[in-house]
Design a protein around this motif. Structure first.
Motif, short mmCIF file in Angstrom:
data_model
loop_
_atom_site.label_atom_id
_atom_site.label_comp_id
_atom_site.label_asym_id
_atom_site.label_seq_id
_atom_site.Cartn_x
_atom_site.Cartn_y
_atom_site.Cartn_z
N ALA A 241 -10.65 65.70 9.02
CA ALA A 241 -11.94 66.18 9.37
C ALA A 241 -12.70 65.34 10.63
O ALA A 241 -13.61 64.65 10.16
CB ALA A 241 -12.87 66.27 7.91
N PRO A 242 -12.01 65.57 11.72
CA PRO A 242 -12.39 64.65 12.77
C PRO A 242 -13.79 65.00 13.49
O PRO A 242 -14.35 66.34 13.12
CB PRO A 242 -11.29 65.02 13.70
N ARG A 243 -14.32 64.29 13.79
CA ARG A 243 -15.79 64.44 14.62
C ARG A 243 -15.55 64.89 16.17
O ARG A 243 -14.66 64.51 16.62
CB ARG A 243 -16.73 63.37 14.38
N HIS A 244 -16.45 65.50 16.59
CA HIS A 244 -16.35 65.78 18.05
C HIS A 244 -16.40 64.63 19.04
O HIS A 244 -17.01 63.31 18.81
CB HIS A 244 -17.90 66.33 18.52
N GLY A 245 -15.56 64.39 19.61
CA GLY A 245 -15.19 63.47 20.70
C GLY A 245 -14.15 62.33 20.18
O GLY A 245 -13.94 61.60 20.90
#
Ligand code: ATP
Ligand code: MG
Lengths: 264, 361
Positions: free
Chosen positions: B270-274
């Motif tokens: 579940a990675p975040r933007h950037g």
């Protein structure tokens, strides 16, 4: 044609080599030749040849007893020196031993101390501990003298021994003692055999220590010395020749055995 | 089922140097387990602790349910096959194999039977009377194996036993070793720094790095789903695509790699933007073609280097921005690619995503 000047060093070297061989062999050859002389005094010309001197030596009770005594001392001191020397070598290569350099230096000391000094100090030592001169003292002296040679030979072999060999024995259920007798000792075998022969020869050959530590029973070198004092005769030459031939044969045989074991 | 071997928080230091760092490992009976890692990562130390030749600085080692942490090697039911075989040079092959049996106090008849049985297993019956020096490397290897198996250990330990053999013999022995393991049903604990060897033989591979377990699993999982950059690099050849997350939704993440948009399954990350990620792309997962693929990730590139490897040709393809992709094609397909300019395509599900924080190793 080759240049004579550039060949000169080579020629000189060859000449020296032969001179050296001559120097080495001449006295021995003379000694041997005289033992076959059919006359009572040692001098040229030899004239008639005979084996009488050998027959006489072989019947000489004194000579035979001295031989036996020398062999007995050699056997005892060799056994003691081999046991002691192997133990010291094992100690030096053991894990977690401190001061192994010092142990090694101490073990080697008797090999470099002049025989005279060693003999005197041993004599002082035995009288300090009230040990009588005689067989036991001689064996002690010869043992001390021989230990360094065993240590060096055993160490050389031990250092070439794969470390895993003892680990493998332990792994398969051997305790330290079993591993030593079933794996380490057989591995050391050829080196120890060579070392033992060397100890025997050292002991048979020794004069100075025996002279200082001995009692009334003469060893071989002492007997020959006593006889020489009484005047040279071809009988002494025959005795010396027998000793020379036997020891040389034993030495060469030992060298042959150890060499064969090493190349295997 | 109770594990045969269990390491509980085992540490081993030599002075300040930590050779094994908090090792926790349990091994099931009958498995072929491999410790894999680069030189100096603590594989041999771990094995020697189990063999009884090193004592852990702290922690506990259990063998068949008993605490053996401080039991000497001759009192534990494990045997080692050493790297240099360590056969006793003055004993015949039969005597070597009988050594452990004699120390167990077996009678002569039983020893004789067991030795013949083992020699037969590796077809060395005719060599029983020879000395180790009179055998070839492969034969010595087999004898060492049989000597260690003879006393019927709970676990057989093997410390890089094949490294002294040449490539061909080595492959043959890998297969033979695996066959013997299956036939005897013994637990094997094998140490190697050769990933191919580990992949060939193991049921479970334990990848070690700097005294720690990096990842553990069956060969397929380790190859297909490496958990860290270290494992991805160590096992097989790989392309590591360092990418930035554009968006991520469930099983699909859009990533920016060198200005190219690619998709991958972020797994449970579940990675975040950037955020930065690594995409593990195996060379054989890439499909090369002259025309643009219709689906999946695709990128245009120029062939910079070809290396003929026999059963495949390895290509180094430059894909813009100086990035290189390592791929391979079947030699007969090289001609169909046309010129130097080709398309590379891969399915997102063939890749694995690794978070960037593991990348420091
Ligand atoms: N007796 C020792 N004394 C000091 N340091 C040691 C000792 N044995 C091992 N080490 C150190 O511990 C670390 C792990 O060693 P180990 O032998 O377990 O490595 P390894 O993974 O088996 O490597 P290799 O693949 O080279 O055999 C190494 O850094 C090594 O230098
Ligand atoms: Mg190792």
């Amino acid at each position: 044609m080759r240049n004579m000047v550039s060949d000169a060093p080579r020629t000189t070297l060859t000449a020296f080599y032969w001179a050296f061989i001559l120097y080495l062999l001449l006295p021995l050859t003379l000694m041997m030749a005289m033992s076959f002389k059919d006359a009572n005094f040692v001098a040229f010309p030899i004239g008639d040849w005979t084996l009488d001197w050998y027959a006489k030596v072989m019947q000489d009770k004194q000579f035979l007893e001295a031989c036996l005594y020398s062999i007995m001392i050699a056997a005892a001191s060799t056994l003691a020196a081999t046991t002691l020397g192997t133990w010291i070598a094992m100690l030096i290569v053991a894990d977690g031993i401190r001061g192994r350099t010092i142990i090694f230096a101490l073990a080697c000391l008797p090999a470099v101390v002049p025989g005279m000094i060693s003999a005197i100090s041993l004599r002082i030592f035995i009288s300090t501990i009230d040990m009588p001169t005689g067989t036991a003292a001689i064996i002690l002296g010869h043992t001390v003298h021989a230990v360094p040679f065993v240590v060096v030979m055993a160490l050389t072999r031990l250092r070439s021994m794969p470390r895993n060999l003892v680990d493998a024995a332990r792994d398969l259920g051997a305790d330290g003692v079993v591993a030593f007798f079933r794996v380490t000792l057989p591995y050391l075998g050829p080196a120890l055999f060579g070392g033992m022969i060397f100890c025997v020869l050292l002991s048979i050959d020794d004069f100075v220590r025996t002279f200082f530590l001995g009692g009334y029973r003469p060893t071989l070198p002492m007997l020959i010395f006593a006889k020489v004092q009484g005047g040279m005769s071809p009988e002494i030459n025959a005795m010396a020749t027998i000793v020379l031939v036997v020891t040389a044969a034993v030495g060469l045989y030992a060298e042959f055995i150890t060499r064969r074991a090493r190349t295997r | 089922m109770e594990p045969v071997v269990q390491f509980d928080n085992v540490n081993k230091s030599y002075g300040k140097h930590v050779a094994v760092d908090n090792l926790n490992l349990s091994i099931e009976a009958g498995k072929f387990v491999t410790l894999l890692g680069p030189s100096g990562c603590g594989k041999s130390t771990s094995l020697r602790m189990l063999g009884g030749f090193e004592t852990p600085t702290s922690g506990r080692i259990m063998l068949s349910g008993k605490d053996v942490t401080r039991v000497p090697p001759n009192k534990r039911n494990v045997n080692i096959v050493f790297q240099d075989y360590a056969l006793f040079p003055h004993m015949s092959i039969a005597k070597n194999i009988a050594f452990g049996l004699e120390l167990k106090g077996f009678d002569n008849q039983r020893i004789h039977r067991r030795v013949s049985e083992l020699l037969e297993l590796v077809q060395l019956q005719d060599y029983a009377a020879r000395l180790p020096a009179e055998l070839s490397g492969g034969q010595r290897q087999r004898v060492a194996l049989m000597r260690a198996l003879a006393p019927d250990p709970d676990v057989l330990l093997l410390d890089e036993p094949l490294s002294a053999l040449d490539a061909k013999l080595r492959q043959q022995m890998q297969i033979e070793l695996k066959a013997i393991q299956e036939k005897t049903g013994k637990t094997f604990m094998f140490v190697t720094h050769d990933q191919e060897e580990a992949l060939t033989m193991s049921d479970t591979i334990v990848v070690m790095n700097k005294g720690r377990i990096e990842q553990m699993g069956d060969p397929n999982t380790l190859y297909g789903r490496p958990g860290s950059v270290f494992v991805a690099n160590f096992i097989g050849e790989t392309n590591l695509l360092r990418s930035t997350v554009i968006s991520s939704e469930g099983d699909v993440a859009a990533l920016n790699w060198n200005g190219i948009t690619i998709t991958a399954n972020p797994g449970g990350l579940a990675p975040r933007h950037g955020e930065h990620l690594y995409v593990v792309l195996r060379p054989e997962a890439i499909h090369c073609s002259a025309a643009e693929p219709v689906s999946g990730n695709r990128v245009k590139g120029k062939i910079r280097q070809r290396v003929f490897k026999g059963n495949h040709t390895s290509l180094m393809v430059e894909v813009g921005g100086g990035a290189m992709l390592n791929t391979l094609v079947h030699p007969s397909d090289v001609a169909q690619l046309g010129g130097e300019d080709i398309w590379l395509g891969w399915k997102p599900e063939t890749t694995t995503v690794i978070p960037d924080r593991h990348a420091h190793n």
